[in-house]
Structure formats: structure tokens, C-alpha cells
Design an enzyme around this catalytic site. Structure first.
Site, short mmCIF file in Angstrom:
data_model
loop_
_atom_site.label_atom_id
_atom_site.label_comp_id
_atom_site.label_asym_id
_atom_site.label_seq_id
_atom_site.Cartn_x
_atom_site.Cartn_y
_atom_site.Cartn_z
N SER A 31 1.30 -7.63 1.91
CA SER A 31 0.28 -6.69 2.35
C SER A 31 -0.70 -6.40 1.21
CB SER A 31 0.94 -5.42 2.91
OG SER A 31 -0.01 -4.61 3.57
N GLN A 32 -0.80 -5.15 0.75
CA GLN A 32 -1.67 -4.90 -0.41
C GLN A 32 -1.27 -5.81 -1.57
OE1 GLN A 32 -3.00 -0.91 -2.52
NE2 GLN A 32 -0.96 -1.49 -3.22
N ASP A 67 0.07 -8.69 14.34
CA ASP A 67 -0.15 -7.77 13.22
C ASP A 67 -1.48 -7.05 13.41
OD1 ASP A 67 -0.44 -6.45 10.82
OD2 ASP A 67 0.02 -8.20 9.57
N TYR A 105 0.82 -1.21 0.00
CA TYR A 105 0.00 0.00 0.00
C TYR A 105 0.85 1.27 0.00
CZ TYR A 105 -4.33 2.55 1.25
OH TYR A 105 -5.44 3.36 1.26
N HIS A 111 3.32 -6.22 11.42
CA HIS A 111 3.04 -6.29 9.99
C HIS A 111 4.29 -6.55 9.14
CE1 HIS A 111 0.46 -6.01 6.58
NE2 HIS A 111 1.02 -4.92 6.09
#
Length: 329
Positions: free
Chosen positions: A186-187, A272, A92, A302
Site C-alpha cells: 500500500s503506502q 480493491d 498508511y 485491499h
């Protein structure tokens, strides 16, 4: 922070309450068919990076709406035969970054395609792809752009770009389309899940601490961005909750996971609070493929497994894609 989500034994059984829209498959079939009305127009221009171990190409292809999307293709220096292909999606706020920054997969003998994410690239890695499509009112960030309608939602464009990125990467003569994997953190992990559900002939996917999963839980269990963007939006658009979650249902990694068949290596971290472990397990537990595994990092946030997860992938992926061409010679 300390563990805050369900105990691990409950995570392994957890199922999302997210409901797949009745026309989910039709929505995505129509979206991709519309994108394919535009010529892919994949172009690759060799660039000089000062590196001697890899060859790098500045890539451009037509994504959603025919919009030009950038990327990098990186291959072992001097490669002459098609190589197993790893397509990577970025986290992200980040873009494709600078050309010399992507060495891991090419150094392992693979062709490596990195997709720029439209409209992003001013957070932690630079980007080169604008998003020319507009939307209605949205909160800061990307998660609520166009969220009042699935047709205008930001991630409809991004997920379509990602499918087209696979097609563009496969069109290069140095890539072996029959041995293709998708990876991302992640993203990037959420986009990887979407591609895994939309591209039926992928061999493997590796979504690390994936974002964009189990929106009904994610939007309420954590105060951290980006998921908190949904709460910020609904704090102002107080009568929009039903429509917001109806839109998000078309983009939930849980529903893409239920359609994935490729070998899959997930990861999650029990501390996370950005992508809570229950949201990751929601996708993992829904994943339809038989060859699946999840790495759990007990005391990490994360950052997840970081280089430890990369090492795991380096041991796992070659067994799925087959040895790289340079090892076969």
C-alpha cells in the site's frame, strides 16, 4: 465489493493521464543533494527481544532536513558475513511497530531493514519518529499536508527519508549493498516505487497493491480514504485543483516507475477500492525495467494477496538477490 474498475484486458493496456513535471528529475536531484548535506549518522543499537532466531538493532539515521528517523534492522541470529538486504516501507498510518514483530525476511536468511514513517504510527502499528516540519492547511490524514507546494509536500520528506533509509541500511557491516531490494504494501508499495526510481542500483523491488499512483484517476474513481482526502481538501479549497495536481505530479508512482530498472514484482486486487487496480496497472505499465511481473488477485480487496503474495515473493526474491550468506557456507 464486486469489481468496479476496468476489465482485466483493458487494465493491461491502461496508461495514466498523469503528466510528469518538466523539472521532475531536477527537483529530486536537488532534494536528495540537500538531504546529503547532512551526515547520515547511521547508528545501530542491539536490543533484546526475547527471540532466539534473529538479532535486532534499533536504528537511527538522518533523513530529510537531517531529522532523526527510526528503524529496525533484523538479521539471522549469529550472522557474521554481509547478507542480501531487504528494505521495507510501511503502510498508511503505521509505524515500525515493536521490535519482535519483523521475522519473515530474516527467517529467510536476509538482512531486513524496516523504516519508521515520520509522523505516522498511531493507526495500526506504533511509530517512534515525529515530523518536525509544518505545512499550511490540510485535511485529516497525511495526503494533503503541504500540498500547495512540492517543496513543502509531506511525501517529499517521506521519499527522501526512504532513500536515506537504503543508504543507512547499506552502511551496516552485515548488509551487502550490492544485493538490495525494496518492498512494501500500500503506502509502503508507493514508497517502494519512489525508491526504485531514485536509487538506480537496486536489484529488485516488490510493490504490493501500491498507493500513491496515478493521482488524477485515483482521486476521482474511489470514495475510499486515503485518496478521498484529496477530494475532501478540494471541496473546501475550490480554486486549488490545478496546483494540487501539479504538486502531486512530483510524487506520482507512475513517474517513478518510468525510471525504474530493477527487477519488479507488483501485485493488485481487482476488487480493491482503496488502491484501485487501474492505478496500480498505470504504474506497472509505465515501469521501465524488462524483468517485471504483476500478480492479480481476482476476488480480493485491499488485502491483496496477503500470505499468498508473501509466498510468491519468497520464491521470487532469492533468485534476484542470490542465496543468503548462511546458505552459501
Amino acid at each position: 465489493m464486486a469489481e468496479f474498475d476496468l476489465p482485466l484486458e483493458e487494465l493491461r493496456e491502461y496508461r495514466s493521464a498523469s503528466v510528469e513535471p518538466a523539472d521532475f528529475d531536477r527537483f529530486w536531484a536537488d532534494t536528495l543533494a540537500e538531504a546529503r548535506h547532512h551526515d547520515l549518522d547511521a547508528r545501530f543499537e542491539a536490543v533484546s527481544t526475547g527471540l532466539t532466531t534473529v538479532d535486532t538493532y534499533d536504528a537511527t539515521f538522518a533523513g530529510f532536513g537531517g531529522h532523526p528517523i527510526k528503524g529496525w534492522l533484523v538479521v539471522p541470529a549469529g550472522a557474521r558475513e554481509p547478507l542480501p538486504l531487504v528494505v521495507e516501507f510501511i503502510g498508511y498510518g503505521g509505524g515500525r511497530g515493536l521490535a519482535h514483530a519483523h521475522l519473515l525476511w530474516a527467517s529467510a536468511g536476509f538482512a531486513h531493514f524496516v523504516m519508521d514513517t515520520r509522523g505516522q504510527g498511531s493507526g495500526w502499528l506504533t511509530g517512534d519518529t515525529p515530523d518536525p516540519a509544518g505545512s499550511g492547511p490540510a485535511g485529516p490524514g497525511f495526503l494533503t499536508r503541504g500540498i500547495d507546494d512540492p517543496d513543502t509536500y509531506y511525501y517529499r520528506r517521506v521519499f527522501t527519508d526512504a532513500v536515506r533509509a537504503v543508504e543507512a541500511a547499506r552502511s551496516h557491516p552485515l548488509t551487502d549493498a550490492s544485493r538490495t531490494a525494496a518492498v512494501g504494501i500500500s503506502q509502503g508499495g508507493g514508497i517502494t516505487l519512489a525508491v526504485g526510481g531514485l536509487v538506480p542500483d537496486l536489484v529488485a523491488i516488490a510493490p504490493d497493491v501500491p498507493f500513491l499512483c496515478d493521482f488524477p484517476r485515483a482521486a476521482t474513481i474511489t470514495d475510499q480514504l486515503p485518496y478521498r482526502e484529496v477530494g475532501h481538501y478540494l471541496a473546501s479549497h475550490r480554486r486549488s485543483k490545478e496546483q494540487v495536481f501539479a504538486t502531486l505530479g512530483y510524487f506520482d508512482g507512475v513517474h517513478f516507475a518510468a525510471k525504474g530498472r530493477a527487477a519488479a514484482l507488483f501485485s493488485t486486487a481487482l476488487e480493491d477500492d482503496v488502491c484501485p487496480p487501474s492505478t496500480v496497472f498505470a504504474a506497472y505499465n509505465a515501469y521501465a525495467g524488462d524483468d517485471k511481473h504483476i500478480e492479480v488477485y481476482d476476488f480480493n480487496n485491499h488485502e491483496g494477496g496477503g500470505p499468498f503474495q508473501q509466498a510468491t515473493q519468497l520464491g521470487w526474491l532469492p533468485a534476484r538477490l542470490g542465496a543468503a550468506a548462511r546458505r552459501e557456507s
